[in-house]
Design an enzyme around this catalytic site. Structure first.
Site, PDB file in Angstrom:
ATOM      1  N   SER A  29     -69.228   9.159  58.444  1.00  0.00           N
ATOM      2  CA  SER A  29     -69.637  10.151  57.440  1.00  0.00           C
ATOM      3  C   SER A  29     -70.968   9.845  56.769  1.00  0.00           C
ATOM      4  O   SER A  29     -71.272  10.388  55.707  1.00  0.00           O
ATOM      5  CB  SER A  29     -68.538  10.317  56.374  1.00  0.00           C
ATOM      6  N   ALA A  32     -70.593   6.322  64.271  1.00  0.00           N
ATOM      7  CA  ALA A  32     -69.176   6.571  64.002  1.00  0.00           C
ATOM      8  C   ALA A  32     -68.903   8.053  63.737  1.00  0.00           C
ATOM      9  O   ALA A  32     -69.815   8.894  63.726  1.00  0.00           O
ATOM     10  CB  ALA A  32     -68.721   5.721  62.822  1.00  0.00           C
ATOM     11  N   HIS A  33     -67.631   8.361  63.474  1.00  0.00           N
ATOM     12  CA  HIS A  33     -67.205   9.751  63.317  1.00  0.00           C
ATOM     13  C   HIS A  33     -67.831  10.409  62.082  1.00  0.00           C
ATOM     14  O   HIS A  33     -68.073   9.788  61.072  1.00  0.00           O
ATOM     15  CB  HIS A  33     -65.679   9.857  63.250  1.00  0.00           C
ATOM     16  N   ASN A  34     -68.099  11.697  62.254  1.00  0.00           N
ATOM     17  CA  ASN A  34     -68.569  12.578  61.177  1.00  0.00           C
ATOM     18  C   ASN A  34     -69.982  12.266  60.684  1.00  0.00           C
ATOM     19  O   ASN A  34     -70.411  12.804  59.656  1.00  0.00           O
ATOM     20  CB  ASN A  34     -67.605  12.547  59.978  1.00  0.00           C
ATOM     21  N   HIS A  59     -59.240  12.532  66.811  1.00  0.00           N
ATOM     22  CA  HIS A  59     -60.593  13.041  66.572  1.00  0.00           C
ATOM     23  C   HIS A  59     -60.786  14.286  67.439  1.00  0.00           C
ATOM     24  O   HIS A  59     -60.927  14.181  68.659  1.00  0.00           O
ATOM     25  CB  HIS A  59     -61.627  11.970  66.930  1.00  0.00           C
TER      26      HIS A  59
END
Length: 305
Positions: A245, A225-227, A184
């Site tokens: 996302s 979480a990511h994005n 990441h």
């Protein structure tokens, strides 16, 4: 520092268009109080009519109440406003909460290439990794971790033990081989006036940054979480989980223990109820609840004044 009612009243008038009544002689405010514990030299607020406290307001003259514009029969010095709880919060923040001192605690560990505004406050045992930027007036309480490539705006508050920008759960499988973890590298971009609670984690984006826009408040023990992209003035409350996302519009509220599945959108002004599991995108201006979450009603649009 002595806090005089006249100082508090002036602040309320200038910042909140308040009206001051029943104020003749100045007096010291030594603290704040609930409706039940309200007494001399204390400030309290009432959102709704409370007959008992209004009766007591005629007996206690050197104390003050913040009341709604329409409140009747107030006997003590009072501050009349449209939203008493909001004004109470602003007054408490301005006068009764000690301000963190600017500077960096000597126990903090900070990468050499970081940019930290001189007015920011970095608490004990914080760890700030490479390529981080921290804006004016931002406060990091003790044991905050910023991994790498974290950009934080002005007047943010990161509470103890929150972790920003570590790698998230991006895993790829290959038959007959061990799993591969996706690095990441995107970092996290945090706007102005954002609060992030104790033991909350905000994961770095994989390529582009995970983003939290201005004014959003995130409670304790939340996972982002990511994005993920979170719009302005959202509220994400304890133990909620926002999967990768996800896009939240402005003014979204996520209630405690709610879960939002990856790669969906939640429209502006919508509310996700307590413990709900959101498995598909939802439109703006609705309340959803249940497992899986379903729309239970629409939220009326506010009337323009």
């Amino acid at each position: 520092m002595t806090i005089l009612f006249s100082h508090v009243a002036k602040f309320a008038v200038e910042c909140q268009s308040a009206k001051i009544e029943n104020f003749l002689d100045d007096f010291e405010l030594q603290g704040i109080a609930t409706q039940q514990s309200w007494r001399a030299k204390r400030l309290a607020f009432i959102n709704e009519v409370d007959v008992e406290i209004l009766k007591r307001s005629h007996e206690i003259k050197n104390a003050a109440l913040i009341v709604h514009n329409d409140a009747d029969n107030v006997g003590c010095p009072c501050i009349r406003v449209k939203n008493p709880r909001l004004v109470f919060a602003k007054i408490v923040e301005e006068f009764f909460v000690p301000k963190p001192l600017p500077g960096i605690d000597p126990t903090a560990v900070i990468a050499t290439d970081c940019e930290i505004d001189p007015s920011a406050s970095i608490g004990p045992f914080c760890v700030i990794g490479p390529s981080c930027k921290i804006g004016a007036g931002t406060v990091l309480h003790k044991h905050v971790v910023l991994s790498k490539k974290i950009v934080i705006g002005k007047n943010c508050v990161l509470w103890s033990n929150c972790v920003i920008g570590e790698d998230g759960y991006g895993i790829e499988r290959s038959p007959g081989a061990l799993q591969t973890r996706l690095p990441h590298l995107g970092g996290v971009l945090i706007g102005d006036g954002v609060h992030i609670g104790n033991f909350t984690s905000v994961v770095a984006g994989t390529i582009d940054p995970t983003r939290i826009d201005d004014g959003t408040m995130i409670d304790n023990l939340v996972h982002v979480a990511h994005n993920v992209k979170i719009g302005k003035n959202c509220q994400i409350i304890a133990c909620a989980e926002i999967s990768g996302s996800v896009i939240l519009g402005e003014n979204v509220t996520i209630a405690p223990n709610a879960t939002v599945i990856q790669k969906i959108e939640i429209g502006e002004n919508s509310l996700v109820g307590l413990g709900a599991v959101v498995t598909k995108s939802i439109p703006s201006n609705v309340i959803v609840a249940g497992v899986p979450a379903k729309i239970i009603r629409e939220i009326p649009l506010p009337e323009h004044e």
